[in-house]
Design a protein around this motif. Sequence first.
Motif, PDB file in Angstrom:
ATOM      1  N   PHE A 154      -7.716   2.578  13.235  1.00  0.00           N
ATOM      2  CA  PHE A 154      -6.531   1.752  12.963  1.00  0.00           C
ATOM      3  C   PHE A 154      -6.741   0.877  11.727  1.00  0.00           C
ATOM      4  CE2 PHE A 154      -5.574   3.073  17.227  1.00  0.00           C
ATOM      5  CZ  PHE A 154      -4.192   3.029  17.327  1.00  0.00           C
ATOM      6  N   PRO A 155      -7.756   0.002  11.719  1.00  0.00           N
ATOM      7  CA  PRO A 155      -7.952  -0.830  10.522  1.00  0.00           C
ATOM      8  C   PRO A 155      -8.437  -0.032   9.325  1.00  0.00           C
ATOM      9  CG  PRO A 155      -9.739  -1.188  12.080  1.00  0.00           C
ATOM     10  CD  PRO A 155      -8.714  -0.368  12.804  1.00  0.00           C
ATOM     11  N   LEU A 156      -9.179   1.050   9.547  1.00  0.00           N
ATOM     12  CA  LEU A 156      -9.656   1.852   8.426  1.00  0.00           C
ATOM     13  C   LEU A 156      -8.488   2.518   7.708  1.00  0.00           C
ATOM     14  CD1 LEU A 156     -12.136   2.943   6.887  1.00  0.00           C
ATOM     15  CD2 LEU A 156     -12.135   4.884   8.466  1.00  0.00           C
ATOM     16  N   ALA A 157      -7.582   3.100   8.478  1.00  0.00           N
ATOM     17  CA  ALA A 157      -6.408   3.747   7.885  1.00  0.00           C
ATOM     18  C   ALA A 157      -5.554   2.726   7.143  1.00  0.00           C
ATOM     19  CB  ALA A 157      -5.583   4.436   8.968  1.00  0.00           C
ATOM     20  N   PHE A 158      -5.408   1.543   7.727  1.00  0.00           N
ATOM     21  CA  PHE A 158      -4.616   0.522   7.042  1.00  0.00           C
ATOM     22  C   PHE A 158      -5.279   0.111   5.736  1.00  0.00           C
ATOM     23  CE2 PHE A 158      -3.997  -3.958   5.999  1.00  0.00           C
ATOM     24  CZ  PHE A 158      -2.631  -3.927   5.709  1.00  0.00           C
ATOM     25  N   GLY A 159      -6.592  -0.064   5.747  1.00  0.00           N
ATOM     26  CA  GLY A 159      -7.284  -0.491   4.524  1.00  0.00           C
ATOM     27  C   GLY A 159      -7.063   0.481   3.380  1.00  0.00           C
ATOM     28  N   ILE A 160      -7.179   1.779   3.645  1.00  0.00           N
ATOM     29  CA  ILE A 160      -6.971   2.779   2.600  1.00  0.00           C
ATOM     30  C   ILE A 160      -5.514   2.799   2.163  1.00  0.00           C
ATOM     31  CG2 ILE A 160      -6.996   5.264   2.134  1.00  0.00           C
ATOM     32  CD1 ILE A 160      -9.440   5.450   3.954  1.00  0.00           C
ATOM     33  N   THR A 161      -4.605   2.766   3.143  1.00  0.00           N
ATOM     34  CA  THR A 161      -3.177   2.806   2.829  1.00  0.00           C
ATOM     35  C   THR A 161      -2.752   1.581   2.035  1.00  0.00           C
ATOM     36  OG1 THR A 161      -2.708   4.095   4.818  1.00  0.00           O
ATOM     37  CG2 THR A 161      -0.862   2.918   3.815  1.00  0.00           C
ATOM     38  N   TYR A 162      -3.216   0.414   2.449  1.00  0.00           N
ATOM     39  CA  TYR A 162      -2.824  -0.828   1.787  1.00  0.00           C
ATOM     40  C   TYR A 162      -3.271  -0.835   0.328  1.00  0.00           C
ATOM     41  CZ  TYR A 162      -2.257  -5.888   1.106  1.00  0.00           C
ATOM     42  OH  TYR A 162      -1.870  -7.127   0.649  1.00  0.00           O
ATOM     43  N   LEU A 163      -4.504  -0.416   0.074  1.00  0.00           N
ATOM     44  CA  LEU A 163      -4.982  -0.359  -1.308  1.00  0.00           C
ATOM     45  C   LEU A 163      -4.157   0.614  -2.138  1.00  0.00           C
ATOM     46  CD1 LEU A 163      -8.873  -0.493  -0.992  1.00  0.00           C
ATOM     47  CD2 LEU A 163      -7.424  -2.108  -2.234  1.00  0.00           C
ATOM     48  N   SER A 164      -3.804   1.757  -1.562  1.00  0.00           N
ATOM     49  CA  SER A 164      -3.012   2.730  -2.310  1.00  0.00           C
ATOM     50  C   SER A 164      -1.605   2.201  -2.571  1.00  0.00           C
ATOM     51  CB  SER A 164      -2.947   4.065  -1.554  1.00  0.00           C
ATOM     52  OG  SER A 164      -2.205   3.958  -0.353  1.00  0.00           O
ATOM     53  N   VAL A 165      -1.055   1.467  -1.601  1.00  0.00           N
ATOM     54  CA  VAL A 165       0.282   0.898  -1.782  1.00  0.00           C
ATOM     55  C   VAL A 165       0.294  -0.140  -2.903  1.00  0.00           C
ATOM     56  CG1 VAL A 165       2.027  -0.571  -0.709  1.00  0.00           C
ATOM     57  CG2 VAL A 165       1.106   1.373   0.545  1.00  0.00           C
ATOM     58  N   LEU A 166      -0.779  -0.903  -3.022  1.00  0.00           N
ATOM     59  CA  LEU A 166      -0.833  -1.937  -4.065  1.00  0.00           C
ATOM     60  C   LEU A 166      -0.758  -1.349  -5.469  1.00  0.00           C
ATOM     61  CD1 LEU A 166      -3.503  -4.457  -2.685  1.00  0.00           C
ATOM     62  CD2 LEU A 166      -1.006  -4.591  -2.558  1.00  0.00           C
ATOM     63  N   VAL A 167      -1.077  -0.074  -5.598  1.00  0.00           N
ATOM     64  CA  VAL A 167      -0.962   0.580  -6.909  1.00  0.00           C
ATOM     65  C   VAL A 167       0.486   0.568  -7.386  1.00  0.00           C
ATOM     66  CG1 VAL A 167      -1.374   2.739  -8.175  1.00  0.00           C
ATOM     67  CG2 VAL A 167      -2.977   2.009  -6.413  1.00  0.00           C
ATOM     68  N   CYS A 168       1.439   0.426  -6.447  1.00  0.00           N
ATOM     69  CA  CYS A 168       2.862   0.376  -6.814  1.00  0.00           C
ATOM     70  C   CYS A 168       3.169  -0.767  -7.777  1.00  0.00           C
ATOM     71  CB  CYS A 168       3.725   0.218  -5.567  1.00  0.00           C
ATOM     72  SG  CYS A 168       3.727   1.629  -4.466  1.00  0.00           S
ATOM     73  N   PHE A 169       2.354  -1.813  -7.764  1.00  0.00           N
ATOM     74  CA  PHE A 169       2.582  -2.915  -8.692  1.00  0.00           C
ATOM     75  C   PHE A 169       2.533  -2.435 -10.137  1.00  0.00           C
ATOM     76  CE2 PHE A 169       1.371  -5.701  -5.097  1.00  0.00           C
ATOM     77  CZ  PHE A 169       2.326  -6.683  -5.230  1.00  0.00           C
ATOM     78  N   TRP A 170       1.764  -1.389 -10.391  1.00  0.00           N
ATOM     79  CA  TRP A 170       1.625  -0.874 -11.754  1.00  0.00           C
ATOM     80  C   TRP A 170       2.440   0.390 -11.994  1.00  0.00           C
ATOM     81  CZ3 TRP A 170      -2.350  -3.026  -8.911  1.00  0.00           C
ATOM     82  CH2 TRP A 170      -2.948  -4.155  -9.473  1.00  0.00           C
ATOM     83  N   THR A 171       2.546   1.256 -10.981  1.00  0.00           N
ATOM     84  CA  THR A 171       3.227   2.540 -11.189  1.00  0.00           C
ATOM     85  C   THR A 171       4.733   2.454 -10.997  1.00  0.00           C
ATOM     86  OG1 THR A 171       3.008   3.205  -8.867  1.00  0.00           O
ATOM     87  CG2 THR A 171       1.188   3.769 -10.367  1.00  0.00           C
ATOM     88  N   LYS A 172       5.185   1.477 -10.209  1.00  0.00           N
ATOM     89  CA  LYS A 172       6.599   1.338  -9.838  1.00  0.00           C
ATOM     90  C   LYS A 172       7.101   2.540  -9.045  1.00  0.00           C
ATOM     91  CE  LYS A 172       6.400  -2.320 -12.401  1.00  0.00           C
ATOM     92  NZ  LYS A 172       6.129  -3.620 -11.763  1.00  0.00           N
ATOM     93  N   ARG A 173       6.238   3.375  -8.581  1.00  0.00           N
ATOM     94  CA  ARG A 173       6.549   4.543  -7.754  1.00  0.00           C
ATOM     95  C   ARG A 173       5.484   4.647  -6.667  1.00  0.00           C
ATOM     96  NH1 ARG A 173      10.210   3.990 -10.618  1.00  0.00           N
ATOM     97  NH2 ARG A 173      11.424   5.510 -11.835  1.00  0.00           N
ATOM     98  N   LEU A 175       5.667   7.742  -4.118  1.00  0.00           N
ATOM     99  CA  LEU A 175       5.591   9.071  -3.521  1.00  0.00           C
ATOM    100  C   LEU A 175       4.365   9.849  -3.994  1.00  0.00           C
ATOM    101  CD1 LEU A 175       7.016  10.957  -1.561  1.00  0.00           C
ATOM    102  CD2 LEU A 175       8.314  11.883  -3.491  1.00  0.00           C
ATOM    103  N   GLY A 176       4.128   9.861  -5.299  1.00  0.00           N
ATOM    104  CA  GLY A 176       2.977  10.577  -5.830  1.00  0.00           C
ATOM    105  C   GLY A 176       1.660   9.994  -5.343  1.00  0.00           C
TER     106      GLY A 176
END
Length: 265
Positions: A154-173, A175-176
Amino acid sequence: MTHAFAVDRALVVIAFKRRLAYKSGWIFGLALGGGSMLISMAMWQNLLGAGSLNGYDWASMRAYTIIGFVAATMVFGAADFQIADRILDGHIAVDMTKPVDFQRARAAEYVGSMISTAPTAALGVLGAWILFDPPGPATPTAGLLTALSFVLLFPLAFGITYLSVLVCFWTKRYLGIMWLREALLSFFSGLMIPLAFMPGWLQAAAWALPFPHFTTTPAAIYLGRVDTAGALGLLAAEAAWVVGLWYAGRLVFRFAVKKVTVHGG
């Protein structure tokens, strides 16, 4: 502290109910969620037959495939897009004014959405158990430690997902980013094929990442491929990744919020 846990619990419940609100989609996923696992098991049955490959025979592969299915259902079924949307549509600017930690709140929501996948996982496992009769854990201790490994997912999956989501600050997307994360996780976790089937250098690269703990770690413990000390070592490594990813997320967020853009402003 009590108030903080009350907020966490409320967010978990809200996220869980939000997932169940779309009943037709949830029921459809519940009915068909185990289909890919059953197809995979039929494929491995034909490939392995009465033989074995890299230490995996048909009995062990049955258990391995079920473990991979449960992990994938939990991880890929969580509502990561809701976190990304808060960044992409600018709602994070409002979140930053609230007396609630953004990361902790998103973690609670993520766990709530993961819990909603439990019936899908249970139904798929039941179908596999009836059709293929997989072996039980190597020992009662192995069964308990496997369950602990799943709790840490549970926390491991969130940690990876959360870091990947933060990339949206730069990509503005997003899905990819999601496709890339899921592809890496599927491959390096051993979900597509066991890591034992890969060349040594690729296995070493995989174990330098957190991904093997989604499938290979619980499967190795369950099947008794590691003793109790080895299982505890794998769980310690999994827990270390949980802590490391959590604080990495806080560090990246602190830098990323400087990139907040609301309606182009």
